[in-house]
Design a protein around this motif. Structure first.
Motif, short mmCIF file in Angstrom:
data_model
loop_
_atom_site.label_atom_id
_atom_site.label_comp_id
_atom_site.label_asym_id
_atom_site.label_seq_id
_atom_site.Cartn_x
_atom_site.Cartn_y
_atom_site.Cartn_z
N ASN A 70 0.76 -1.19 -0.03
CA ASN A 70 0.02 0.03 0.09
C ASN A 70 0.93 1.31 0.11
O ASN A 70 0.42 2.25 0.55
CB ASN A 70 -0.91 0.07 1.17
CG ASN A 70 -1.97 -1.12 1.23
OD1 ASN A 70 -2.24 -1.74 0.32
ND2 ASN A 70 -2.15 -1.60 2.42
N LEU A 122 -4.22 -2.95 -6.48
CA LEU A 122 -3.80 -4.13 -5.70
C LEU A 122 -2.63 -4.08 -4.82
O LEU A 122 -2.76 -4.33 -3.54
CB LEU A 122 -3.60 -5.37 -6.56
CG LEU A 122 -4.99 -5.82 -7.57
CD1 LEU A 122 -4.40 -6.85 -8.42
CD2 LEU A 122 -5.70 -6.53 -6.50
N GLY A 135 -3.38 -0.34 -2.33
CA GLY A 135 -4.59 -0.38 -1.37
C GLY A 135 -5.62 0.72 -2.03
O GLY A 135 -6.22 1.19 -1.15
N SER A 136 -5.62 1.04 -3.32
CA SER A 136 -6.59 2.01 -3.76
C SER A 136 -6.28 3.40 -3.07
O SER A 136 -6.94 4.34 -3.07
CB SER A 136 -8.17 1.60 -3.50
OG SER A 136 -8.15 0.44 -4.19
N LYS A 137 -5.15 3.43 -2.27
CA LYS A 137 -4.82 4.79 -1.77
C LYS A 137 -4.22 5.70 -2.70
O LYS A 137 -4.30 6.93 -2.34
CB LYS A 137 -4.06 4.54 -0.33
CG LYS A 137 -4.73 4.07 0.88
CD LYS A 137 -3.72 3.62 1.81
CE LYS A 137 -3.14 4.54 2.49
NZ LYS A 137 -2.36 4.00 3.84
N ILE A 138 -3.54 5.12 -3.68
CA ILE A 138 -2.58 6.03 -4.66
C ILE A 138 -3.48 6.07 -5.93
O ILE A 138 -3.69 4.85 -6.51
CB ILE A 138 -1.24 5.33 -4.50
CG1 ILE A 138 -0.84 5.53 -3.18
CG2 ILE A 138 -0.60 5.96 -5.52
CD1 ILE A 138 0.36 4.39 -2.86
N LEU A 139 -3.67 7.15 -6.43
CA LEU A 139 -4.48 7.30 -7.66
C LEU A 139 -3.47 7.59 -8.79
O LEU A 139 -2.85 8.59 -8.67
CB LEU A 139 -5.38 8.52 -7.30
CG LEU A 139 -6.93 8.31 -8.11
CD1 LEU A 139 -7.60 6.82 -7.53
CD2 LEU A 139 -7.75 9.26 -7.47
#
Lengths: 351, 277
Positions: free
Chosen positions: B142, B221, B224-228
């Protein structure tokens, strides 16, 4: 050599024939449902009993489902969206009224669930409830400071649990948590309130381990995080797999949601769709599904059939909602409202 | 005798390209330059200037440049060993080395990335092992580091293979001549091997840089969908916010970067000799 080739060719033909030997006299039905949201065995039983082929696809969020249904690339007949999405689909004229006479088993669904449905489907014309539940915090008893009681959304902002928090990766659910924390309605369109909620989410972001949807289940079972925002239906399953997990509905209130079967306006197999929904409302089938997916069933007749008394009267599966304040159901906010939330969510994600 | 019908053999491919490349591309341009009501607009293109979008674009460029650089550093020495320039030139085992190297590619890209997610998790396989040895845990899941790792892991073969091809094309006698004329190994490398392998290097760079720049699955993946990244922004416009116009507009912007890198690679690699895997 030639003989061998012919032999192989013959065998292939045989297999090919065996593959399509099953023909369905009564056509097919296209079903679009949430991922892991019914017992696959029930689909086979339906095919067997009604001689209808079920073409079954799955989606992960309402937002992913909607554009696909709207574009009509696959002509789905039956879909199982949530409350606010049903409202949106009604407004965009994507649904047809259901003829309840053809779904006699719909009377197995408790009256209070139809009453809840009125909020997004006035007059109960378009939807038959399939599952319902709340959204809450799942926590790992061994990873929480014994001094702390988990009863508020604010624990998700506690720096002690940095990198041990799992948030929902869908716009409305994430904002619900933040809006409730700040004491606002989760259906607000007030710019100031939304701005506060956005700032809270940005403030929380460094503490969040990951934004997830279905993965929250496996990560919590695997002791990967201490706290996770989760749908109540997953709570029973995760507790079964990892007894250290506990589910709470925070005191600031939360989202009470219903997922219901609807029939699309463009459905080509309406009769089969009705049969499918009717089948899903049959007590024994609803029970099978409940035991498989562990999401609360609104099917009272099915609930009566649950053998395990602890589950039948479980506070998680069938909570007495009157003891909680500030429970709300999502409503559709219109395209502009949707856009407002999306814009803010993108800001949170890109921070 | 030259068969004048031979060109019709390309018909299947042309039809394929028309249906699956040209038509979708036109549709992307149509959506990109219209708004929801179908009227012409360039707001979907200029939307790249907003803070969220430009940040996602720069981050994607930054991370993919880093992964490309790491890939070069990892792949070049490996390619030298695998090619006939290596010390053990001609040995049959080199073929097996290449084989072993591409073996993971037989497994689906998505599965491999999900596997890394499980391996890298805080309580995952690698950390359990490190824990057993009383070593400090690896905390990269992540984070951008995990995304770079995923990009390098997934796209490294695309750097190695063109490089091996290019190096294999170098006549060993040219190198021997350089040595004969008194060049030391550093001079031979800088003056002979590197310039001659440039086509392979450039196509390797394109083949790593472009998928890294556009990826959304790796960042989803392993981040963690935190970084766009820009790929995630575009994907979400289509799948979540049902704004196909904006998604298409941003895709067109991304295409500009892709076209620039392809133009650069064709300038350096006129014969397209490095691209054949």
């Amino acid at each position: 050599m030639k003989k061998l080739m012919i032999g192989i060719l013959g065998l292939t033909c045989l297999f090919a024939l065996a593959g399509c030997s099953r023909t369905y006299a009564n056509g097919e039905v296209y079903v679009y449902n949430w991922g892991e949201y019914c017992d696959p065995e029930t689909l086979e039983m339906f095919e067997e009993e009604y001689d209808i082929k079920v073409i079954y696809d799955e989606y992960e969020t309402n937002e992913i489902m909607y554009p696909k249904v709207e574009a009509g690339a696959v002509k789905y007949d039956v879909v199982c969206p949530s409350d606010y999405m049903i409202c949106k689909m009604i407004e965009h004229d994507l649904l047809q009224e259901i003829n309840f006479d053809n779904i006699p088993n719909s009377t197995n669904i408790g009256d209070q669930y139809y009453k809840m449905s009125e909020e997004f489907d006035p007059g109960n014309k378009y939807s038959v409830p399939y599952c319902w539940g709340t959204v809450g915090i799942l926590y790992n008893k061994t990873m929480i400071d014994p001094e702390d009681t988990v009863d508020s959304w604010s624990i998700l902002w506690d720096e002690k649990y940095a990198n041990s928090i799992l948030m929902q990766d869908s716009v409305r659910d994430a904002f619900m948590v933040s809006l409730k924390l700040n004491g606002y309605s989760m259906n607000t369109l007030n710019d100031d309130e939304l701005e506060v909620a956005k700032d809270s989410l940005i403030e929380q972001k460094p503490l969040v381990q990951a934004y997830v949807i279905d993965q929250v289940r496996d990560k919590m079972i695997g002791n990967e995080a201490a706290l996770g925002v989760i749908y109540s239906g997953e709570a029973i399953y995760t507790q079964r797999e990892n007894p250290d997990l506990e589910y709470v509905i925070p005191k600031e209130g939360t989202n009470v949601w219903i997922d219901s079967w609807v029939i699309l306006k463009d459905a080509e197999n309406v009769e089969n769709a009705e049969k499918f929904i009717n089948f899903m409302c049959r007590p024994d089938i609803a029970l099978m599904n409940f035991e498989y997916i562990t999401y609360s069933t609104p099917n009272d007749a099915a609930r009566e059939l649950i053998e395990d008394e602890e589950i039948r009267n479980s506070e998680i599966a069938f909570p007495d909602l009157s003891q909680y304040n500030d429970l709300e159901t999502f409503i559709y906010l219109g395209d502009e409202g949707d856009e407002k939330y999306s814009e803010l969510w993108k800001k949170v994600k890109s921070e | 005798m030259k068969n004048k019908y031979i060109k019709f053999l390309s018909a299947p491919y042309i039809i394929w390209a028309l249906i699956f490349i040209i038509v979708p591309l036109l549709m992307v341009f149509y959506y990109g330059f219209t708004d929801k009501s179908g009227a012409f607009t360039i707001s979907n293109i200029t939307a790249i200037a907003t803070h969220e979008h430009s940040k996602a674009l720069w981050l994607a460029l930054y991370l993919s440049l880093i992964s490309t650089a790491i890939c070069i550093l990892l792949a070049y020495p490996l390619a030298m060993i695998l090619s006939h320039i290596g010390e053990n030139a001609g040995a049959n085992k080199d073929k097996y080395m290449v084989f072993i190297f591409i073996l993971p590619m037989w497994m689906n890209f998505l599965l491999r990335t999900i596997a890394w997610q499980t391996l890298l998790e805080n309580d995952g396989v690698i950390n359990s092992f490190l824990n057993l040895l009383h070593l400090p845990a690896l905390r990269i899941i992540n984070t951008p580091a995990a995304i770079v790792f995923g990009m390098v892991y997934n796209f490294l073969p695309f750097m190695v293979l063109p490089l091996v091809n290019a190096l294999n094309k170098i006549d060993i006698n040219v190198i021997n001549a350089a040595r004969d004329l008194g060049a030391n190994s550093v001079q031979t490398f800088l003056r002979i091997i590197l310039p001659l392998s440039l086509p392979g290097l450039i196509s390797g760079i394109t083949m790593v840089f472009i998928p890294s720049l556009t990826t959304f699955i790796v960042s989803d993946l392993l981040g963690g969908s935190k970084i766009l990244l820009i790929g995630n922004v575009i994907e979400q416009e289509f799948t979540q916010y049902s704004n196909w116009n904006l998604g298409s507009g941003l895709s067109i912007v991304l295409m500009i970067f892709i076209i620039v890198s392809i133009v650069l690679s064709t300038i350096f690699d006129k014969d397209m000799e490095g691209t054949a895997i």
